[in-house]
Design a protein around this motif. Sequence first.
Motif, short mmCIF file in Angstrom:
data_model
loop_
_atom_site.label_atom_id
_atom_site.label_comp_id
_atom_site.label_asym_id
_atom_site.label_seq_id
_atom_site.Cartn_x
_atom_site.Cartn_y
_atom_site.Cartn_z
N LEU A 1 0.85 -1.19 0.00
CA LEU A 1 0.00 0.00 0.00
C LEU A 1 0.88 1.24 0.00
O LEU A 1 1.94 1.24 0.63
N PRO A 2 0.46 2.31 -0.66
CA PRO A 2 1.21 3.56 -0.56
C PRO A 2 0.98 4.20 0.81
O PRO A 2 -0.08 4.04 1.41
N TRP A 3 1.97 4.93 1.27
CA TRP A 3 1.81 5.63 2.54
C TRP A 3 0.61 6.57 2.52
O TRP A 3 -0.05 6.76 3.54
N SER A 4 0.32 7.10 1.37
CA SER A 4 -0.79 8.04 1.27
C SER A 4 -2.13 7.40 1.61
O SER A 4 -3.09 8.09 1.97
N ALA B 1 7.37 12.20 1.47
CA ALA B 1 6.14 12.06 0.68
C ALA B 1 5.32 13.34 0.65
O ALA B 1 4.32 13.42 -0.05
N LEU C 1 4.50 -1.17 3.06
CA LEU C 1 4.21 0.20 2.65
C LEU C 1 5.21 0.64 1.58
O LEU C 1 6.41 0.33 1.67
N THR C 2 4.70 1.37 0.60
CA THR C 2 5.55 1.82 -0.50
C THR C 2 5.25 3.27 -0.82
O THR C 2 4.32 3.86 -0.25
N GLY C 3 5.98 3.81 -1.75
CA GLY C 3 5.76 5.19 -2.17
C GLY C 3 6.08 6.24 -1.13
O GLY C 3 5.24 7.10 -0.87
N PRO C 4 7.27 6.22 -0.49
CA PRO C 4 8.41 5.35 -0.80
C PRO C 4 8.46 4.09 0.07
O PRO C 4 7.85 4.02 1.13
N THR C 5 9.21 3.09 -0.43
CA THR C 5 9.54 1.92 0.39
C THR C 5 10.68 2.31 1.32
O THR C 5 11.66 2.90 0.87
#
Length: 300
Positions: free
Chosen positions: A186-189, A216, A263-267
Amino acid sequence: MTINLTLRQLELFTATMREGSFTQAAEKLRISQPALSTAIRKIEVELGLTLFDRTTRSVQPTPDGRHLFAVAEDLLRDFKVSMQGVAERASGLHGRLTLAVLPSVAASILPRALMQLQRKYPGIDVAIRDVMHERAVAMVADGLADFAVTTRIAETAALAYDEIGADRIHLVCRDDHVLAKGKGALPWSALEGHAYVAMAGSTSVRRLADAVLLQADFALQPRFEVEQIASCIALVSAGLGVTALPALTFSMFASDRLTMRPLTGPTISRQIGFLQLKGRQLSAPAVALAGEIRGAYGKR
C-alpha cells in the motif's frame, strides 16, 4: 627447600608407575630405556628419595614412590584441565558477555541465534539488555555492553557500525479494517484520513516514519502516541487506529486478528547491524554470538 621438577619428568615417572617396567614404559613413551632410567634417577636425586626398588627381575615402587605417584597424577590432571580451560576460553567455548539489543531483534532473531550458540558453546553465558536504540548506543559507548544490535547511527570517532540487514516498514491494522482488504503493498498516502497510532519520538520507528512522511510531502497527525510496541498493538487491536511497524516487531505480538501489508511510495527500511567500540577487539564469546546473530538474521 626448592624443588625443580618439570611436567615432563612427572609424566615419565607416572608412566613408569603405570607400566611397572622401565622397558615397557620406555617403549610406550618412545624413548630409550637408559634415557628413562636417567630421568627417574634425576627425580630421586632432586627429591632425595628412592622411588623404586630395583632388582634384576623387577621394579617395585617404594612407599615414597606410591605417594609421589598419587601427587603427580593429581598435578598432571589439574594442569591438563586448566590448560584445556584456557584453550576453550580462547576459542570462545567459555565466557560471559553483555549484549545490548533492540526489543524487536531480541524477540525475533535472538532466540534462534542463542539456541545455536548454546548448542555449539554451552559454556558461554549471555546477559541480554533489550533496550531502545539510544540506550543501546550509550551502553556500548560506556563499555557496559560488549556490542549492540541496533539501527544505524551517524558516523562517530568512537563507534563502529556493521550492517547485517534491512527491516522493512509495514502497515499494521485490524483484519476488519478497510486497509486490510486486498493484497500486496500500500502507498503511505493510503493512511491519510485514518486514525494513526504513532510510536514515541525517541524511537527509531517514529523517526523513520517521520522521514517518510516528510519525503512524501504529507502529514499523519497521530491520534495516539505510545512508548511500547505492546501498547501500540493493543490500541490497533482494539480498533482505535492503524500503525506502521518494521517486520521484526511482528514477533512481539500475536497477529491473529491483524493484517500486515508492506508500505511503499516510498519503500523504507531501517538498517540493523552491530555496534561496537572502534579499536576494541571483541572477545571470542562475543565473536561467536555475533556470528550466530548474523546467521539467524539471514534465515529469518
